[in-house]
Design a protein around this motif. Structure first.
Motif, PDB file in Angstrom:
ATOM      1  N   UNK A  62       0.827  -1.195   0.000  1.00  0.00           N
ATOM      2  CA  UNK A  62       0.000   0.000   0.000  1.00  0.00           C
ATOM      3  C   UNK A  62       0.864   1.249   0.000  1.00  0.00           C
ATOM      4  N   UNK A  63       0.452   2.242  -0.775  1.00  0.00           N
ATOM      5  CA  UNK A  63       0.988   3.587  -0.632  1.00  0.00           C
ATOM      6  C   UNK A  63      -0.058   4.374   0.143  1.00  0.00           C
ATOM      7  N   UNK A  64       0.366   5.028   1.206  1.00  0.00           N
ATOM      8  CA  UNK A  64      -0.554   5.663   2.150  1.00  0.00           C
ATOM      9  C   UNK A  64      -0.207   7.132   2.310  1.00  0.00           C
ATOM     10  N   UNK A  65      -1.228   7.968   2.212  1.00  0.00           N
ATOM     11  CA  UNK A  65      -1.090   9.397   2.457  1.00  0.00           C
ATOM     12  C   UNK A  65      -1.793   9.744   3.757  1.00  0.00           C
ATOM     13  N   UNK A  66      -1.078  10.395   4.663  1.00  0.00           N
ATOM     14  CA  UNK A  66      -1.674  10.911   5.888  1.00  0.00           C
ATOM     15  C   UNK A  66      -1.650  12.422   5.863  1.00  0.00           C
ATOM     16  N   UNK A  67      -2.776  13.053   6.183  1.00  0.00           N
ATOM     17  CA  UNK A  67      -2.877  14.506   6.105  1.00  0.00           C
ATOM     18  C   UNK A  67      -3.232  15.066   7.473  1.00  0.00           C
ATOM     19  N   UNK A  68      -2.399  15.978   7.952  1.00  0.00           N
ATOM     20  CA  UNK A  68      -2.674  16.727   9.174  1.00  0.00           C
ATOM     21  C   UNK A  68      -3.436  17.979   8.760  1.00  0.00           C
ATOM     22  N   UNK A  69      -4.737  17.978   8.948  1.00  0.00           N
ATOM     23  CA  UNK A  69      -5.549  19.101   8.484  1.00  0.00           C
ATOM     24  C   UNK A  69      -5.267  20.382   9.262  1.00  0.00           C
ATOM     25  N   UNK A  70      -4.765  20.268  10.482  1.00  0.00           N
ATOM     26  CA  UNK A  70      -4.490  21.461  11.275  1.00  0.00           C
ATOM     27  C   UNK A  70      -3.349  22.278  10.686  1.00  0.00           C
ATOM     28  N   UNK A  71      -2.382  21.610  10.083  1.00  0.00           N
ATOM     29  CA  UNK A  71      -1.225  22.308   9.501  1.00  0.00           C
ATOM     30  C   UNK A  71      -1.214  22.258   7.981  1.00  0.00           C
ATOM     31  N   UNK A  72      -2.053  21.401   7.390  1.00  0.00           N
ATOM     32  CA  UNK A  72      -2.038  21.216   5.943  1.00  0.00           C
ATOM     33  C   UNK A  72      -0.900  20.353   5.448  1.00  0.00           C
ATOM     34  N   UNK A  73      -0.185  19.673   6.360  1.00  0.00           N
ATOM     35  CA  UNK A  73       0.991  18.896   5.987  1.00  0.00           C
ATOM     36  C   UNK A  73       0.605  17.483   5.569  1.00  0.00           C
ATOM     37  N   UNK A  74       0.988  17.053   4.349  1.00  0.00           N
ATOM     38  CA  UNK A  74       0.736  15.677   3.892  1.00  0.00           C
ATOM     39  C   UNK A  74       2.018  14.848   3.934  1.00  0.00           C
ATOM     40  N   UNK A  75       1.924  13.626   4.431  1.00  0.00           N
ATOM     41  CA  UNK A  75       3.067  12.737   4.528  1.00  0.00           C
ATOM     42  C   UNK A  75       2.749  11.429   3.806  1.00  0.00           C
ATOM     43  N   UNK A  76       3.767  10.889   3.126  1.00  0.00           N
ATOM     44  CA  UNK A  76       3.571   9.694   2.312  1.00  0.00           C
ATOM     45  C   UNK A  76       4.351   8.521   2.899  1.00  0.00           C
ATOM     46  N   UNK A  77       3.732   7.334   2.851  1.00  0.00           N
ATOM     47  CA  UNK A  77       4.324   6.108   3.384  1.00  0.00           C
ATOM     48  C   UNK A  77       4.069   4.962   2.398  1.00  0.00           C
ATOM     49  N   UNK A  78       4.897   3.927   2.505  1.00  0.00           N
ATOM     50  CA  UNK A  78       4.559   2.655   1.879  1.00  0.00           C
ATOM     51  C   UNK A  78       4.488   1.596   2.966  1.00  0.00           C
ATOM     52  N   UNK A  79       3.577   0.643   2.776  1.00  0.00           N
ATOM     53  CA  UNK A  79       3.388  -0.444   3.718  1.00  0.00           C
ATOM     54  C   UNK A  79       3.480  -1.768   2.975  1.00  0.00           C
ATOM     55  N   UNK A  80       4.116  -2.745   3.610  1.00  0.00           N
ATOM     56  CA  UNK A  80       4.061  -4.106   3.089  1.00  0.00           C
ATOM     57  C   UNK A  80       2.642  -4.633   3.287  1.00  0.00           C
ATOM     58  N   UNK A  81       2.374  -5.842   2.807  1.00  0.00           N
ATOM     59  CA  UNK A  81       1.070  -6.438   3.101  1.00  0.00           C
ATOM     60  C   UNK A  81       0.846  -6.397   4.610  1.00  0.00           C
ATOM     61  N   UNK A  82      -0.326  -5.927   5.012  1.00  0.00           N
ATOM     62  CA  UNK A  82      -0.610  -5.754   6.434  1.00  0.00           C
ATOM     63  C   UNK A  82      -0.593  -7.094   7.152  1.00  0.00           C
ATOM     64  N   UNK A  83       0.178  -7.140   8.239  1.00  0.00           N
ATOM     65  CA  UNK A  83       0.328  -8.364   9.018  1.00  0.00           C
ATOM     66  C   UNK A  83       0.571  -7.990  10.472  1.00  0.00           C
ATOM     67  N   UNK A  84      -0.360  -7.226  11.040  1.00  0.00           N
ATOM     68  CA  UNK A  84      -0.217  -6.811  12.419  1.00  0.00           C
ATOM     69  C   UNK A  84       1.043  -5.987  12.628  1.00  0.00           C
ATOM     70  N   UNK A  85       1.709  -6.203  13.756  1.00  0.00           N
ATOM     71  CA  UNK A  85       2.902  -5.421  14.080  1.00  0.00           C
ATOM     72  C   UNK A  85       4.113  -5.821  13.242  1.00  0.00           C
ATOM     73  N   UNK A  86       3.992  -6.892  12.472  1.00  0.00           N
ATOM     74  CA  UNK A  86       5.075  -7.266  11.557  1.00  0.00           C
ATOM     75  C   UNK A  86       5.020  -6.468  10.250  1.00  0.00           C
ATOM     76  N   UNK A  87       3.974  -5.673  10.063  1.00  0.00           N
ATOM     77  CA  UNK A  87       3.854  -4.849   8.859  1.00  0.00           C
ATOM     78  C   UNK A  87       5.026  -3.886   8.762  1.00  0.00           C
ATOM     79  N   UNK A  88       5.670  -3.860   7.608  1.00  0.00           N
ATOM     80  CA  UNK A  88       6.793  -2.937   7.389  1.00  0.00           C
ATOM     81  C   UNK A  88       6.230  -1.613   6.875  1.00  0.00           C
ATOM     82  N   UNK A  89       6.535  -0.517   7.583  1.00  0.00           N
ATOM     83  CA  UNK A  89       6.100   0.816   7.179  1.00  0.00           C
ATOM     84  C   UNK A  89       7.338   1.647   6.872  1.00  0.00           C
TER      85      UNK A  89
END
Length: 304
Positions: free
Chosen positions: A246-273
């Motif tokens: 997954x490519x994931x975008x997180x947006x802090x609406x209070x500051x307008x700041x967008x941050x981008x992440x990639x995630x491996x297949x979700x597997x609980x706490x073993x998920x690589x972010x």
């Protein structure tokens, strides 16, 4: 993956040629596969489209108008993803999206006349679905396809401590299911779709990050992915990345700041972010949506 890349690039071109060339720092596989088209809707009801690239540091295309005056001023509260259907000649498209205007849920539909992305004003239609939606803090529509045939159509909302799910039949929401115990959820993003379940990535006010798998029958399956630091995002938007995560975008609406992440297949706490960094833009819109071709199974999400 080539089929999916071609589909995504075709969608972006139909949306105004958002992705024209790789950023200078992008590798050859980054642009076709690990990217998203983000739909951002302003308080004035206008749609802005942006291409985002999963590279380091994150890349972003110039902003392009996706349609003006699609909704009345200052009424939009939350919005689902934007699904498009491209015509056979690849020269025009139709779009559909669920939006909450004040306290009423509406199905927004309209046509784009050509590859320049010009909306046909006469085609813009807002069909009321129902009232009482003013306090909903998340909204999504998951349309599951096999080939180009729609086999499952589900709608989701988060209200109070409850996640709600409906079966969508035309403009009717039926067979409502409710799942309580989710008062801590701040927002969510759809990351995986199958014939038997949808999976969401959700952050909490305390900063935890979870996956919430909601099966067609049975109770949700909740797994912790991270226990802290994710409380700053009021909006999450996800897309498939390389077909393996997954490519994931997180947006802090209070500051307008967008941050981008990639995630491996979700597997609980073993998920690589992997944190790619801050997108070189400041966002000031009301709602943020995944922009996808909703008649193609290769556009579906497989993040879990």
């Amino acid at each position: 993956m080539k089929k999916r890349a071609a589909g995504l690039l075709g969608v972006v071109m139909a949306a105004g040629a958002l992705v024209q060339a790789a950023p200078a720092h992008a590798g050859t596989t980054d642009v076709p596969f690990c990217q998203m088209v983000l739909g951002s809707t302003t308080a004035g009801g206008d749609l802005i489209l942006r291409g985002l690239y999963g590279v380091v540091p994150p890349g972003a295309s110039t902003s392009t108008w996706g349609g003006k005056d699609l909704m009345p001023d200052n009424q939009l509260r939350v919005a689902s993803g934007i699904g498009i259907q491209v015509n056979a000649a690849q020269t025009a498209e139709s779009r559909r999206q669920y939006v909450v205007l004040n306290s009423t849920l509406n199905l927004l539909t309209y046509d784009v006349k050509d590859l320049s992305g010009d909306v046909d004003p006469a085609s813009v239609k807002r069909t009321p679905v129902g009232g009482g939606w003013g306090d909903v803090r998340y909204l999504e529509n998951s349309r599951y396809n096999v080939g180009n045939k729609l086999v499952r159509n589900s709608a989701y909302a988060v209200l109070g401590d409850t996640i709600l799910r409906w079966t969508v039949d035309g403009t009717s929401f039926t067979r409502k299911a409710t799942y309580t115990g989710f008062s801590a959820v701040k927002t969510m993003a759809l990351i995986s779709q199958t014939a038997t379940y949808d999976t969401f990535l959700a952050n909490t006010r305390a900063g935890a990050l979870y996956t919430i798998r909601i099966p067609v029958t049975g109770k949700p399956v909740v797994k912790v992915v991270r226990r802290s630091t994710w409380q700053g995002f009021e909006a999450l938007v996800a897309n498939q990345c390389h077909g393996t995560g997954t490519i994931l975008l997180g947006i802090d609406k209070e500051t307008g700041a967008p941050y981008l992440y990639t995630l491996s297949h979700a597997n609980g706490e073993a998920t690589v972010i992997t944190a790619l960094g801050k997108v070189p833009r400041t966002f000031a819109e009301v709602a943020y949506s995944r922009f996808y071709e909703d008649t193609a199974d290769y556009e579906q999400l497989s993040g879990e």
